[in-house]
Write a protein that holds these residues in place. Structure first.
Motif, PDB file in Angstrom:
ATOM      1  N   VAL A  18       0.857  -1.189   0.000  1.00 45.58           N
ATOM      2  CA  VAL A  18       0.000   0.000   0.000  1.00 45.58           C
ATOM      3  C   VAL A  18       0.893   1.239   0.000  1.00 45.58           C
ATOM      4  N   THR A  19       0.632   2.169  -0.906  1.00 41.12           N
ATOM      5  CA  THR A  19       1.319   3.458  -0.890  1.00 41.12           C
ATOM      6  C   THR A  19       0.337   4.537  -0.461  1.00 41.12           C
ATOM      7  N   GLY A  20       0.878   5.621   0.085  1.00 40.85           N
ATOM      8  CA  GLY A  20       0.034   6.756   0.444  1.00 40.85           C
ATOM      9  C   GLY A  20      -0.682   6.629   1.761  1.00 40.85           C
ATOM     10  N   ALA A  21      -0.178   5.794   2.675  1.00 39.89           N
ATOM     11  CA  ALA A  21      -0.892   5.530   3.930  1.00 39.89           C
ATOM     12  C   ALA A  21      -0.875   6.710   4.891  1.00 39.89           C
ATOM     13  N   THR A  22      -0.100   7.760   4.599  1.00 38.35           N
ATOM     14  CA  THR A  22      -0.149   8.957   5.428  1.00 38.35           C
ATOM     15  C   THR A  22      -1.239   9.922   4.961  1.00 38.35           C
ATOM     16  N   GLY A  23      -1.951   9.564   3.891  1.00 41.24           N
ATOM     17  CA  GLY A  23      -3.071  10.357   3.398  1.00 41.24           C
ATOM     18  C   GLY A  23      -4.391   9.687   3.708  1.00 41.24           C
ATOM     19  N   MET A  24      -5.477  10.356   3.426  1.00 37.08           N
ATOM     20  CA  MET A  24      -6.801   9.851   3.770  1.00 37.08           C
ATOM     21  C   MET A  24      -7.116   8.531   3.075  1.00 37.08           C
ATOM     22  N   VAL A  25      -6.925   8.467   1.763  1.00 37.31           N
ATOM     23  CA  VAL A  25      -7.310   7.270   1.017  1.00 37.31           C
ATOM     24  C   VAL A  25      -6.401   6.094   1.384  1.00 37.31           C
ATOM     25  N   GLY A  26      -5.100   6.334   1.397  1.00 38.34           N
ATOM     26  CA  GLY A  26      -4.181   5.258   1.730  1.00 38.34           C
ATOM     27  C   GLY A  26      -4.382   4.721   3.134  1.00 38.34           C
ATOM     28  N   GLU A  27      -4.652   5.613   4.074  1.00 36.13           N
ATOM     29  CA  GLU A  27      -4.913   5.178   5.446  1.00 36.13           C
ATOM     30  C   GLU A  27      -6.146   4.280   5.506  1.00 36.13           C
ATOM     31  N   GLY A  28      -7.192   4.684   4.779  1.00 30.96           N
ATOM     32  CA  GLY A  28      -8.419   3.889   4.786  1.00 30.96           C
ATOM     33  C   GLY A  28      -8.255   2.536   4.134  1.00 30.96           C
ATOM     34  N   VAL A  29      -7.523   2.490   3.018  1.00 32.77           N
ATOM     35  CA  VAL A  29      -7.270   1.225   2.335  1.00 32.77           C
ATOM     36  C   VAL A  29      -6.402   0.321   3.209  1.00 32.77           C
ATOM     37  N   LEU A  30      -5.376   0.891   3.835  1.00 31.02           N
ATOM     38  CA  LEU A  30      -4.536   0.123   4.752  1.00 31.02           C
ATOM     39  C   LEU A  30      -5.377  -0.466   5.877  1.00 31.02           C
ATOM     40  N   TYR A  31      -6.270   0.316   6.435  1.00 23.51           N
ATOM     41  CA  TYR A  31      -7.132  -0.136   7.520  1.00 23.51           C
ATOM     42  C   TYR A  31      -7.960  -1.346   7.098  1.00 23.51           C
ATOM     43  N   ILE A  50       4.142   6.188   9.439  1.00 23.67           N
ATOM     44  CA  ILE A  50       2.685   6.309   9.358  1.00 23.67           C
ATOM     45  C   ILE A  50       2.013   6.242  10.728  1.00 23.67           C
ATOM     46  N   GLY A  51       2.734   5.831  11.742  1.00 19.72           N
ATOM     47  CA  GLY A  51       2.185   5.836  13.091  1.00 19.72           C
ATOM     48  C   GLY A  51       1.178   4.742  13.366  1.00 19.72           C
ATOM     49  N   VAL A  52       1.327   3.603  12.699  1.00 15.92           N
ATOM     50  CA  VAL A  52       0.418   2.474  12.889  1.00 15.92           C
ATOM     51  C   VAL A  52       1.241   1.243  13.245  1.00 15.92           C
ATOM     52  N   SER A  53       0.762   0.481  14.224  1.00 15.60           N
ATOM     53  CA  SER A  53       1.417  -0.768  14.601  1.00 15.60           C
ATOM     54  C   SER A  53       0.394  -1.896  14.513  1.00 15.60           C
ATOM     55  N   HIS A  54       0.768  -2.975  13.813  1.00 19.33           N
ATOM     56  CA  HIS A  54      -0.148  -4.111  13.647  1.00 19.33           C
ATOM     57  C   HIS A  54       0.680  -5.333  13.281  1.00 19.33           C
ATOM     58  N   PRO A  55       0.294  -6.525  13.760  1.00 17.37           N
ATOM     59  CA  PRO A  55       1.074  -7.737  13.446  1.00 17.37           C
ATOM     60  C   PRO A  55       1.231  -8.015  11.957  1.00 17.37           C
ATOM     61  N   LYS A  56       0.261  -7.591  11.141  1.00 13.32           N
ATOM     62  CA  LYS A  56       0.325  -7.833   9.698  1.00 13.32           C
ATOM     63  C   LYS A  56       1.220  -6.837   8.967  1.00 13.32           C
ATOM     64  N   LEU A  57       1.533  -5.729   9.617  1.00  5.72           N
ATOM     65  CA  LEU A  57       2.091  -4.572   8.926  1.00  5.72           C
ATOM     66  C   LEU A  57       3.601  -4.493   9.015  1.00  5.72           C
ATOM     67  N   THR A  58       4.223  -4.277   7.847  1.00 10.73           N
ATOM     68  CA  THR A  58       5.628  -3.899   7.772  1.00 10.73           C
ATOM     69  C   THR A  58       5.686  -2.512   7.159  1.00 10.73           C
ATOM     70  N   GLU A  59       6.452  -1.627   7.783  1.00  8.53           N
ATOM     71  CA  GLU A  59       6.540  -0.248   7.317  1.00  8.53           C
ATOM     72  C   GLU A  59       7.890  -0.019   6.647  1.00  8.53           C
ATOM     73  N   LEU A  60       7.857   0.548   5.451  1.00  7.58           N
ATOM     74  CA  LEU A  60       9.076   0.889   4.723  1.00  7.58           C
ATOM     75  C   LEU A  60       9.095   2.397   4.527  1.00  7.58           C
ATOM     76  N   VAL A  61       9.928   3.075   5.291  1.00  4.55           N
ATOM     77  CA  VAL A  61      10.059   4.524   5.174  1.00  4.55           C
ATOM     78  C   VAL A  61      11.206   4.812   4.221  1.00  4.55           C
ATOM     79  N   HIS A  62      10.865   5.507   3.135  1.00  2.00           N
ATOM     80  CA  HIS A  62      11.863   5.824   2.105  1.00  2.00           C
ATOM     81  C   HIS A  62      11.570   7.235   1.617  1.00  2.00           C
TER      82      HIS A  62
END
Length: 242
Positions: A18-31, A50-62
């Protein structure tokens, strides 16, 4: 040597970028991906945490999404990419808007299509996009060119999601002020203009359903998204079917 990812999930679940998770649409799709029993894992690519922690989630900050070559090995092994990164054209000239909207999108799409044979790509574009690339509206032409060139890439399937008004998901942080301001109008808008109105929850579910079972439409409007989301809910996100 880079080992190519398999052409589809073996356990009936999908792995998603998922890209754009710091925006409204990306956050909602990630959710919706994190909620879905059909999604095994999610890689969220962002320029800042992105400020989200979840067992399924890996965050790649680039920080530089115009060049992901340094991290591309982390982008393989996925079944779908939900591209929700975008920006407004307000205050931008065509060159600036093209660099963000077309340049970043095609760079990441070309990279993930090369690394992931059999990937499904879902791109959040916008209602009014101009596929002729010749209209008066600058943003619509640029979006149209982006769509056209995405559809030329060797994805298993690619879908262009063109929402109109998007109703925010309650409780999420990144809803745009405009959407928050008119959220009270949503019931009337949905009843009067169902072809132009969608919920963010339905948008996310529609992407998952299109990945799992496909869609009869390459370009998906709000009504098509609602139908995909309804099928997703009815089937309770059944097994992946390639």
């Amino acid at each position: 040597m880079i080992k190519k990812a398999p052409s589809g999930p073996k356990d009936g679940k999908i792995k998603v970028i998922v890209t754009g998770a710091t925006g409204m649409v990306g956050e909602g799709v990630l959710y919706e991906c994190l909620l879905s029993p059909a999604v095994e894992s999610v890689l969220a690519i962002a320029r800042r945490p992105i400020g989200v922690s979840h067992p399924k989630l890996t965050e790649l900050v680039h920080s530089d999404l115009t060049d992901v070559s340094a991290v591309e090995q982390q982008l393989e092994g996925y079944d779908a990419c939900y591209f929700c990164l975008g920006t407004t054209s307000v205050g931008m000239n065509e060159e600036q808007y093209t660099k963000v909207t077309y340049g970043i999108t095609l760079h990441i799409a070309e990279t993930v299509s090369r690394l992931n044979p059999g990937m499904v790509f879902c791109y959040v574009t916008a209602e009014g996009t101009d596929n002729t690339e010749k209209g008066r509206s600058m943003w619509a032409r640029v979006k149209g060119k982006t769509e056209n060139d995405l559809l030329k890439l060797p994805f298993k399937r690619a879908y262009m999601f063109r929402p109109g008004y998007i109703h925010p998901t309650p409780g999420l942080r990144n809803a745009h002020k405009f959407y928050k301001a008119i959220t009270w109008l949503y019931p009337a808008l949905r009843r009067l203009m169902p072809k132009h109105v969608i919920t963010l929850r339905e948008l996310g579910q529609a992407m998952i359903q299109a990945t799992l079972k496909g869609s009869g439409q390459t370009v998906v409007d709000s009504r098509g998204m609602a139908a995909l989301a309804q099928a997703y809910t009815a089937e309770k996100a059944g097994p992946f079917r390639g």
